[in-house]
Write an enzyme that holds these catalytic residues in place. Structure first.
Site, PDB file in Angstrom:
ATOM      1  CE1 TYR A  14      22.337  -4.925 -62.143  1.00 44.68           C
ATOM      2  CE2 TYR A  14      24.541  -5.454 -62.908  1.00 44.68           C
ATOM      3  CZ  TYR A  14      23.193  -5.299 -63.151  1.00 44.68           C
ATOM      4  OH  TYR A  14      22.718  -5.523 -64.413  1.00 44.68           O
ATOM      5  CG  HIS A  25      20.461  -9.678 -56.521  1.00 43.04           C
ATOM      6  ND1 HIS A  25      19.822 -10.771 -55.980  1.00 43.04           N
ATOM      7  CD2 HIS A  25      21.328 -10.176 -57.432  1.00 43.04           C
ATOM      8  CE1 HIS A  25      20.275 -11.876 -56.550  1.00 43.04           C
ATOM      9  NE2 HIS A  25      21.191 -11.534 -57.430  1.00 43.04           N
TER      10      HIS A  25
END
Length: 169
Positions: free
Chosen positions: A14, A19
């Site tokens: 990620y 995000h």
């Protein structure tokens, strides 16, 4: 004492996603201030806030915001979570929504609602430069919050960018 919380998802996969802009801003801030950040201890920030009875007004959360176009940065105090689960979690942990937020715009998909896969994906190359510039501007925003206070920081950061595309600072 101030507590700066970068919101995002842990894990290498990620790292470059929309995000995780909050994590990257904290990394940039730590580098600028020459402070070591232990990513594995990210959950301890909320625990530390409780243990040391940090006033929620002295907590700065840095996070992505799909309602801002890519590259925009805004400072806000309080409000709702706007669907951001990290913000929801921080509100619950602090028991107060009155903390400061440095929001970094990641935009919305071209059509329809925003699926989790949108914020959990790596933006295309044409957005990366705007996002990197926004991350630096978010670091400036955190510094202004700490040194000049919320009102002055909001007055400087929340302005629309100048017509030439640069920051109003």
């Amino acid at each position: 004492m101030w507590v700066v919380v970068g919101l995002g998802n842990p894990g290498r996969r990620y790292r470059a996603t929309r995000h995780n802009v909050g994590f990257r801003v904290v990394d940039r801030l730590a580098a600028r201030w020459d402070v070591a950040v232990e990513r594995e201890a990210h959950r301890a920030l909320v625990g530390a806030a409780r243990f040391y009875r940090v006033d929620p007004a002295r907590v700065i959360a840095v996070h992505d915001d799909v309602d801002l176009e890519p590259g925009r940065v805004r400072i806000r105090r309080g409000g709702r979570a706007g669907g951001n689960r990290g913000v929801e979690s921080l509100m619950a942990a602090l028991g107060d929504p009155g903390f400061l937020r440095v929001k970094v715009g990641v935009g919305r998909p071209p059509a329809g609602p925003v699926p989790p896969s949108w914020v959990l994906s790596v933006p295309p190359a044409e957005e990366l430069a705007a996002l990197a510039a926004a991350e630096e501007r978010a670091v400036d925003a955190v510094e202004l919050l700490v040194t000049d206070g919320p009102e002055r920081a909001m007055n400087r950061i929340n302005q629309k960018e100048a017509p030439h595309g640069g920051p109003p600072l």
